[in-house]
Design a protein around this motif. Structure first.
Motif, short mmCIF file in Angstrom:
data_model
loop_
_atom_site.label_atom_id
_atom_site.label_comp_id
_atom_site.label_asym_id
_atom_site.label_seq_id
_atom_site.Cartn_x
_atom_site.Cartn_y
_atom_site.Cartn_z
N LEU A 47 0.83 -1.21 0.00
CA LEU A 47 0.00 0.00 0.00
C LEU A 47 0.87 1.26 0.00
O LEU A 47 0.39 2.33 -0.36
N ALA A 48 2.14 1.14 0.39
CA ALA A 48 3.04 2.29 0.34
C ALA A 48 3.24 2.78 -1.09
O ALA A 48 3.61 3.94 -1.30
N LYS A 49 2.98 1.92 -2.07
CA LYS A 49 3.12 2.33 -3.47
C LYS A 49 2.09 3.38 -3.87
O LYS A 49 2.28 4.10 -4.84
N LEU A 50 1.00 3.47 -3.11
CA LEU A 50 -0.01 4.49 -3.40
C LEU A 50 0.56 5.89 -3.20
O LEU A 50 0.26 6.81 -3.97
N GLY A 51 1.38 6.06 -2.17
CA GLY A 51 2.01 7.37 -1.94
C GLY A 51 2.98 7.72 -3.06
O GLY A 51 3.05 8.89 -3.48
N ILE A 52 3.72 6.73 -3.55
CA ILE A 52 4.61 6.97 -4.69
C ILE A 52 3.79 7.41 -5.89
O ILE A 52 4.15 8.36 -6.60
N ALA A 53 2.66 6.74 -6.12
CA ALA A 53 1.79 7.08 -7.26
C ALA A 53 1.30 8.52 -7.16
O ALA A 53 1.26 9.25 -8.17
N ALA A 54 0.91 8.96 -5.96
CA ALA A 54 0.43 10.33 -5.79
C ALA A 54 1.53 11.34 -6.10
O ALA A 54 1.29 12.37 -6.75
N TYR A 55 2.74 11.05 -5.63
CA TYR A 55 3.85 11.99 -5.87
C TYR A 55 4.24 12.02 -7.34
O TYR A 55 4.51 13.10 -7.89
N VAL A 56 4.26 10.87 -8.01
CA VAL A 56 4.57 10.84 -9.45
C VAL A 56 3.57 11.69 -10.22
O VAL A 56 3.94 12.47 -11.11
N TRP A 128 6.78 15.50 0.58
CA TRP A 128 5.66 16.08 -0.17
C TRP A 128 4.32 15.61 0.41
O TRP A 128 3.39 16.41 0.56
N LEU A 129 4.22 14.33 0.75
CA LEU A 129 2.97 13.81 1.30
C LEU A 129 2.64 14.50 2.63
O LEU A 129 1.46 14.75 2.93
N ALA A 130 3.66 14.81 3.44
CA ALA A 130 3.42 15.50 4.71
C ALA A 130 2.77 16.85 4.49
O ALA A 130 1.94 17.30 5.30
N LEU A 131 3.13 17.50 3.40
CA LEU A 131 2.50 18.79 3.06
C LEU A 131 1.02 18.62 2.70
O LEU A 131 0.24 19.56 2.78
N GLN A 132 0.64 17.41 2.29
CA GLN A 132 -0.76 17.12 1.98
C GLN A 132 -1.52 16.58 3.19
O GLN A 132 -2.67 16.17 3.08
N GLY A 133 -0.84 16.57 4.36
CA GLY A 133 -1.49 16.08 5.57
C GLY A 133 -1.36 14.59 5.79
O GLY A 133 -2.04 14.01 6.64
N ILE A 134 -0.48 13.93 5.03
CA ILE A 134 -0.30 12.48 5.14
C ILE A 134 1.06 12.24 5.78
O ILE A 134 2.11 12.39 5.14
N ARG A 159 -6.66 8.93 3.14
CA ARG A 159 -6.25 10.25 2.65
C ARG A 159 -5.50 10.15 1.31
O ARG A 159 -5.69 10.96 0.42
N VAL A 160 -4.63 9.13 1.21
CA VAL A 160 -3.90 8.95 -0.04
C VAL A 160 -4.87 8.60 -1.18
O VAL A 160 -4.73 9.11 -2.30
N LEU A 161 -5.85 7.75 -0.90
CA LEU A 161 -6.84 7.41 -1.92
C LEU A 161 -7.62 8.65 -2.37
O LEU A 161 -7.90 8.82 -3.56
N ASP A 162 -7.97 9.50 -1.42
CA ASP A 162 -8.67 10.74 -1.79
C ASP A 162 -7.82 11.60 -2.72
O ASP A 162 -8.32 12.18 -3.69
N LEU A 163 -6.53 11.66 -2.42
CA LEU A 163 -5.61 12.43 -3.24
C LEU A 163 -5.52 11.85 -4.65
O LEU A 163 -5.57 12.58 -5.65
N LEU A 164 -5.44 10.53 -4.75
CA LEU A 164 -5.36 9.90 -6.06
C LEU A 164 -6.65 10.07 -6.85
O LEU A 164 -6.61 10.33 -8.06
N TRP A 165 -7.80 9.93 -6.20
CA TRP A 165 -9.07 10.07 -6.91
C TRP A 165 -9.22 11.49 -7.48
O TRP A 165 -9.71 11.68 -8.58
N ALA A 166 -8.74 12.47 -6.73
CA ALA A 166 -8.89 13.87 -7.14
C ALA A 166 -7.89 14.28 -8.20
O ALA A 166 -8.18 15.18 -9.00
#
Length: 305
Positions: A47-56, A128-134, A159-166
């Motif tokens: 599931l940590a790969k979701l954070g990588i996906a958001a940053y990419v 970067w994720l910390a700046l998004q509240g994660i 929270r990461v899923l919300d970021l990816l959906w948006a």
């Protein structure tokens, strides 16, 4: 939603396992949330790969990298485990888009390293994720570019899923092609017979490709572009660590009318020290997925109510 909340509470009361559950149902203007031990830390596994996906996605959006950038596979970033790229020869070229799709659709560990090396390090992603509240992405806070997971919680994954959906239709599309029939997909939207057998065929052919670029490119496309599903988009994760078996699932269940449930199910079970008969060992390994499948059915019922 009261029935769903009661059933989730009953699941969480079982002391034989650890659960972390976070569910949000969006129906029209109505939003309902159900949680159980959503702040319980567990090893994130894939599931940590979701954070990588958001940053990419963020890096692509600001123009720092591009989906069609060509990346080169090296022996130094190969990693065993799930996926297919480990079996491809060093020097194989693939686009950032294909590596991104493999990271999410087949949970490719080597693809995660390829993507991470293209955009920074685990610490870069975490900052970067910390700046998004994660603040608990599940990624180790290290400067190296090799994927390594630590702990996360169900509410942080939500929270990461919300970021990816948006922000990342590319991530949602890749997660609709998840090859794993377990967890949220089980009985809701199982992949086809062929999609389950495609990956072993790709790995076998890659190992015997002789390094031919066109064949390797075709195999990467074949592995990444599994048939999409219109009901479930999810990312699963599995890890055995220090006497615990972690089995997670996270994603979205959607309806034809546009309603959506965002679901995170984290599970962990202690591993017995003594060997177990095969059928019982299989059952212990699978029961985390069974819980996620059960919760998926409960959520689908709630969406239909």
């Amino acid at each position: 939603m009261t029935a769903l909340a009661d059933e989730i509470a009953d699941l969480a009361n079982d002391s034989s396992r650890q659960l972390g559950i976070a569910i949000r149902v969006d129906q029209g203007y109505d939003t309902r949330v159900v949680t159980a031990a959503a702040d319980q830390p567990m090893m994130a596994a894939s599931l940590a790969k979701l954070g990588i996906a958001a940053y990419v996605t963020h890096r692509v959006t600001i123009g720092a990298v591009h989906w069609e950038d060509v990346l080169v596979l090296t022996d130094g970033i190969k990693r065993r485990g799930t996926g297919v790229l480990y079996d491809f020869p060093a020097g194989t070229r693939l686009t950032l888009r294909r590596a991104f799709e493999l990271m999410l659709s087949v949970s490719d560990n080597t693809a995660a390293n390829v993507v991470l090396a293209a955009v920074g390090s685990q610490r870069t992603v975490n900052t970067w994720l910390a700046l998004q509240g994660i603040t608990q992405s599940g990624l180790a806070d290290r400067d190296d570019r090799l994927f390594m997971s630590t702990t996360t919680t169900a509410d942080q994954v939500l929270r990461v899923l919300d970021l990816l959906w948006a922000t990342s239709p590319e991530a949602v599309a890749a997660m609709r092609r998840n090859h794993n029939p377990k967890g949220l997909r089980y009985s809701l939207a199982p992949p086809s017979w062929w999609s389950q057998r495609r990956l072993p065929a790709v790995k076998w052919l890659a190992a015997r490709s002789g390094g031919r670029p066109r064949l390797l490119s075709a195999l990467i496309w074949c592995a990444a572009r599994l048939p999409a599903n219109r009901i479930v988009a999810n990312k699963d994760g599995a890890l055995n660590h220090e006497g615990w078996r972690y089995r997670h699932d996270a994603g979205w269940i959607t309806t034809a009318t546009g309603d959506r449930a965002t679901v995170v199910v984290l599970t962990s079970f202690s591993s017995p020290e003594a060997p177990m008969p095969g059928i019982w060992r299989w059952f212990r390994v699978q029961r985390g997925w069974m819980i996620a499948a059960h919760i998926g059915r409960l959520v689908k019922r709630d969406l239909a109510a």
